[in-house]
Design an enzyme around this catalytic site. Structure first.
Site, PDB file in Angstrom:
ATOM      1  N   GLU B  51      74.271 -44.757  50.968  1.00  0.00           N
ATOM      2  CA  GLU B  51      74.166 -45.155  52.376  1.00  0.00           C
ATOM      3  C   GLU B  51      75.281 -44.559  53.230  1.00  0.00           C
ATOM      4  OE1 GLU B  51      73.882 -47.274  49.853  1.00  0.00           O
ATOM      5  OE2 GLU B  51      72.006 -48.410  50.099  1.00  0.00           O
ATOM      6  N   PHE B 113      71.285 -63.987  47.319  1.00  0.00           N
ATOM      7  CA  PHE B 113      71.385 -62.681  46.666  1.00  0.00           C
ATOM      8  C   PHE B 113      71.412 -61.560  47.712  1.00  0.00           C
ATOM      9  CE2 PHE B 113      69.268 -58.965  44.636  1.00  0.00           C
ATOM     10  CZ  PHE B 113      70.315 -58.631  43.787  1.00  0.00           C
ATOM     11  N   GLN B 114      72.405 -60.721  47.619  1.00  0.00           N
ATOM     12  CA  GLN B 114      72.594 -59.595  48.537  1.00  0.00           C
ATOM     13  C   GLN B 114      72.689 -60.015  50.005  1.00  0.00           C
ATOM     14  OE1 GLN B 114      69.780 -56.475  47.387  1.00  0.00           O
ATOM     15  NE2 GLN B 114      71.289 -55.780  45.881  1.00  0.00           N
ATOM     16  N   LYS B 163      64.607 -60.651  56.712  1.00  0.00           N
ATOM     17  CA  LYS B 163      63.306 -60.322  56.123  1.00  0.00           C
ATOM     18  C   LYS B 163      62.156 -61.085  56.783  1.00  0.00           C
ATOM     19  CE  LYS B 163      60.982 -59.446  52.002  1.00  0.00           C
ATOM     20  NZ  LYS B 163      60.980 -58.307  51.106  1.00  0.00           N
ATOM     21  N   MET B 466      96.853 -32.231  52.304  1.00  0.00           N
ATOM     22  CA  MET B 466      97.521 -32.758  53.496  1.00  0.00           C
ATOM     23  C   MET B 466      98.575 -33.796  53.122  1.00  0.00           C
ATOM     24  SD  MET B 466      97.985 -32.539  56.595  1.00  0.00           S
ATOM     25  CE  MET B 466      96.717 -31.847  57.624  1.00  0.00           C
TER      26      MET B 466
END
Ligand SMILES: Cc1ncc(C[n+]2csc(CCOP(=O)(O)OP(=O)(O)O)c2C)c(N)n1
Ligand SMILES: [Mg+2]
Lengths: 174, 556
Positions: B51, B113-114, B163, B466
């Site tokens: 993602e 969940f999630q 959802k 760097m």
């Protein structure tokens, strides 16, 4: 450092207070007092904030103005506004102290709202300075508990912070 | 006819002009993905490998075009994987709409969940965000998200859709593409004050930032420079707003800015700042910033004025509009002394940049300039590679330098290169480091899947260069955890393992051969350039220093 008071007119919506206070935290600005409540327009809440600041006042106001849930921000300057705080303070009571407590309540035009032989609860409203002063005086009796609301304030005269309905309608959805 | 929330979402995205979305499916967006399947003729979905890559791709898409980039992720880990990408877009004011799924409303707040409070998580890194708690608000919120993302100072907006809102049924009424909120008009008093300062100036300098690009004001800025006989310098974010070869353009200022651009700014007596936010990386120590200059600051975001440096006039408004108003009243000026002073600085700069044929980062980027064309997006990662690209890449058109400025996100490059190539249809060039490429190289899979034309140039110095440079200069060469030479990653084999082509170059002729192949290809090509680990990015203003302290050369 000076104390500034600003009125912030926001959408009366879930999470908005969080957004405002989170902006203060994130930018390292400290909130001194904060009150929130619905206005005469149920779509809007008014947050009255006070903070100690020096050169960051304008920056704070601009950061507030840029938030989509904020409709208007107005600084409430001392001379052109009226402000109050409410204090409830519970102190020790005793027969020896009683007369002195009553005298203080009288001078400050405060009110006794609960009374017991060993405790007394006093209600005071006034500008923050007055509230600080009575707390200092009552400290000697032993403060059991106290609770102050923080500042609420309005401009003097007919001027007001409330946005027009048109200004509200163009605000954000949801 | 009532349709599902998921379908309303997809229809609204299409209605708002979205052509491509980047994303990754999951349980709480499965209904949305079902609708993406059904609408694939109208809306292309690019599946990334992670993602974060999707967010960077949407960001690169937006930077390359100015359009709103769109990314979709599922709840929980999908949503949190977007966070770095959203923050990257936020710090650089890139218009983006991020859509996340969430658990159904009755499960919210139960640590389901999630379930992650992604609106809470992203509050400080979005322009605004929304939790859609009922289906009737969905289309309106999506439109508002687009409107906010592109209004005023652009930025990312997140919309979290539970959802049950995706599955609920509601009417869908098509609407027009939303217009940005109207810009506040510029006051003539502010313009008058700016004009007064500019007319009194003897050493005018126009300093531009990313706002010059998002405000599409490059041409007007060039005209202003001609009119007032000024020179132009840029923050890193402003690169490509004005052509590199423009005779008045001096280059980039800041920690690794060009010498003439930085010193001229320090000497200027009037700094007209357009769409730059005076970041600490650009200004150095603010108390010693442009000490002789009156500062005029013009920005679409009023909150930027007086935020970081003192200004003499602050104007909040659309840059193009402000510059046009200035052009309407300012007379032609001539500052020969100033121009010849600047020419001296440029000569000095050129003299300290002798031509050699080392296989150095500078020569590698200069060679890349000869391969790319005016339309090529040059994307960078973060670190020395980024600074070398910023210093030596040349641009003719705006939106061609794509780099994570404000957040400095290592791993940004590959996703953004994919997004910008898809957006423009041009082969993009990514300049990246061995460290940063390692962070998100899994997006090679995406580039291969969609045969995206990207040339990935890894400047492999076998170190986190760097950070190592700072360790060399300021930490007594104690190279704590910056030597990654023991990793033994074979980037050529790695590219091949992903199904891309890979080349290794240890000298210029090998690089030419690799680039010949890369630019003849229509898909992803990785070119690993082996460079010396002790290459420095110079000049450098040491942290906390000012242009006075510019380090031009480093002794052994
Ligand atoms: C996500 C992230 N983590 C850490 C850093 C700090 N950082 C900045 S530059 C750099 C080194 C980058 O190394 P490399 O990608 O090899 O590029 P080089 O400087 O060698 O060109 C690091 C670790 C960062 N900018 N971003
Ligand atoms: Mg490296």
């Amino acid at each position: 450092m000076e104390r500034y008071v600003v009125a912030v007119l926001v959408n009366n919506k879930f999470g908005v207070l969080n957004r405002v206070t989170s902006m203060f935290r994130r930018r390292g600005f400290n909130i001194d007092t904060l009150t929130v409540g619905e206005t005469q327009n149920p779509k809007l809440s008014r947050i009255t904030l006070s903070f100690l600041g020096s050169d960051n006042k304008d920056q704070i106001i601009r950061q507030l103005e840029k938030m989509p849930d904020v409709h208007k921000v107005q600084e409430l300057e001392k001379g052109s506004s009226v402000s109050r705080e409410l204090l409830l303070i519970k102190i020790n009571n005793s027969s020896e102290a009683r007369q002195d407590i009553l005298a203080i309540v009288d001078v400050f035009r405060a009110k006794i709202i609960d009374y017991a032989p060993d405790s007394v609860t006093i209600e005071v409203t006034g500008e923050s300075g007055k509230v600080n002063a009575i707390i200092d005086l009552l400290r000697g009796f032993g403060i059991i508990e106290m609770c102050r609301t923080g500042i609420v304030a309005l401009t003097r005269g007919k001027e007001n912070v409330l946005a027009t309905d048109a200004e509200i309608e163009e605000g954000s959805e949801g | 006819m009532k349709i599902s929330g998921a379908e309303i979402l997809v229809k609204t995205l299409i209605e708002q002009g979205t052509e491509v979305v980047f994303g990754y499916p999951g349980g709480q967006v499965i209904n949305i993905y079902d609708e993406l399947y059904k609408h694939q003729d109208k809306l292309k979905h690019v599946l990334t490998a992670h993602e974060q890559g999707a967010a960077h791709a949407a960001d690169g898409y937006a930077r390359a075009t100015g359009k709103v980039g769109v990314v979709i992720a599922t709840s929980g880990p999908g949503a949190t994987n977007l966070v770095t990408g959203i923050a990257t877009a936020y710090l650089d004011s890139i218009p983006m709409v991020a859509i996340t799924g969430n658990v159904s409303c009755p499960l919210i707040g139960k640590d389901s969940f999630q379930e992650v409070d992604i609106t809470g998580v992203t509050m400080p890194i979005t322009k605004h965000n929304f939790f859609v708690n009922s289906i009737d608000k969905l289309a309106g919120i999506i439109r508002e998200a687009f409107k906010l993302a592109k209004s005023g100072r652009p930025g990312p907006v997140l919309v979290d859709i539970p959802k049950d809102v995706q599955t609920a049924l509601f009417d869908y009424e098509p609407a027009d593409v939303v217009a940005p909120y109207p810009k506040k008009p510029v006051t003539s008093a502010a313009i008058a004050k700016a004009v007064e300062i500019i007319m009194a100036a003897k050493k005018p300098y126009i300093y531009i930032g990313g706002g010059a690009i998002s405000g599409d004001a490059g041409k007007e800025i060039e005209a202003l420079a001609e009119r007032i006989d000024a020179v132009i310098g840029t923050s890193m974010m402003g690169l490509s707003a004005v052509p590199t070869k423009h005779p008045r353009f001096l280059g980039m200022v800041g920690m690794h800015g060009h010498y003439a651009a930085s010193i001229a700014m320090h000497h200027s007596d009037c700094l007209i700042t357009l769409g730059a936010r005076f970041s600490d990386r650009a200004t150095g120590k603010t108390s010693k910033f442009a000490p002789e200059a009156k500062i005029i600051h013009i920005d679409i975001d009023a909150a930027e004025l007086e935020k970081n440096v003192r200004t003499d006039v602050g104007i909040s408004g659309d840059i193009k509009e402000v510059v046009e108003k200035l052009l309407a009243v300012l007379p032609q000026a001539k500052h020969d002394d100033w121009r010849s002073h600047v020419e001296e600085l440029r000569k000095k700069e050129a003299a300290s940049d002798p031509v050699d044929d080392r296989f150095s980062p500078k020569n590698i980027i200069r060679l890349l300039n000869t391969y790319k064309n005016a339309a090529t997006p040059v994307v960078t990662d973060v670190g020395q590679n980024q600074m070398w690209a910023a210093q030596y890449a040349e641009f003719e058109q705006p939106r061609k330098f794509i780099s994570s400025g404000g957040l400095g996100t290592m791993g940004f490059g590959l996703g953004a290169a994919i997004g910008s190539a898809i957006a423009t249809g041009e082969r993009s060039v990514l300049v990246t480091g061995d460290g940063g490429f390692g962070m998100c190289l899994t997006e090679l899979a995406t580039a291969v899947t969609y045969n995206v034309p990207v040339t990935v140039v890894i400047l492999n110095n076998t170190v986190l260069g760097m950070v190592r440079q700072w360790q060399t200069l300021f930490f007594g060469k104690r190279y704590s955890n910056t030597d990654i030479s023991n990793r033994q990653t074979d980037f050529v084999k790695l590219a091949e393992a992903f199904g891309a082509s890979g080349y290794r170059a240890e000298n210029e002729s090998e690089l030419k051969a690799a680039l010949d192949a890369a630019f003849a290809s229509d898909g992803p090509v990785v070119v690993e350039c082996m460079i010396n680990k002790d290459e420095f990015v110079l000049p450098m203003v040491p942290p906390g220093g000012s242009m006075d302290d510019l380090i031009v050369k480093v002794g052994d």
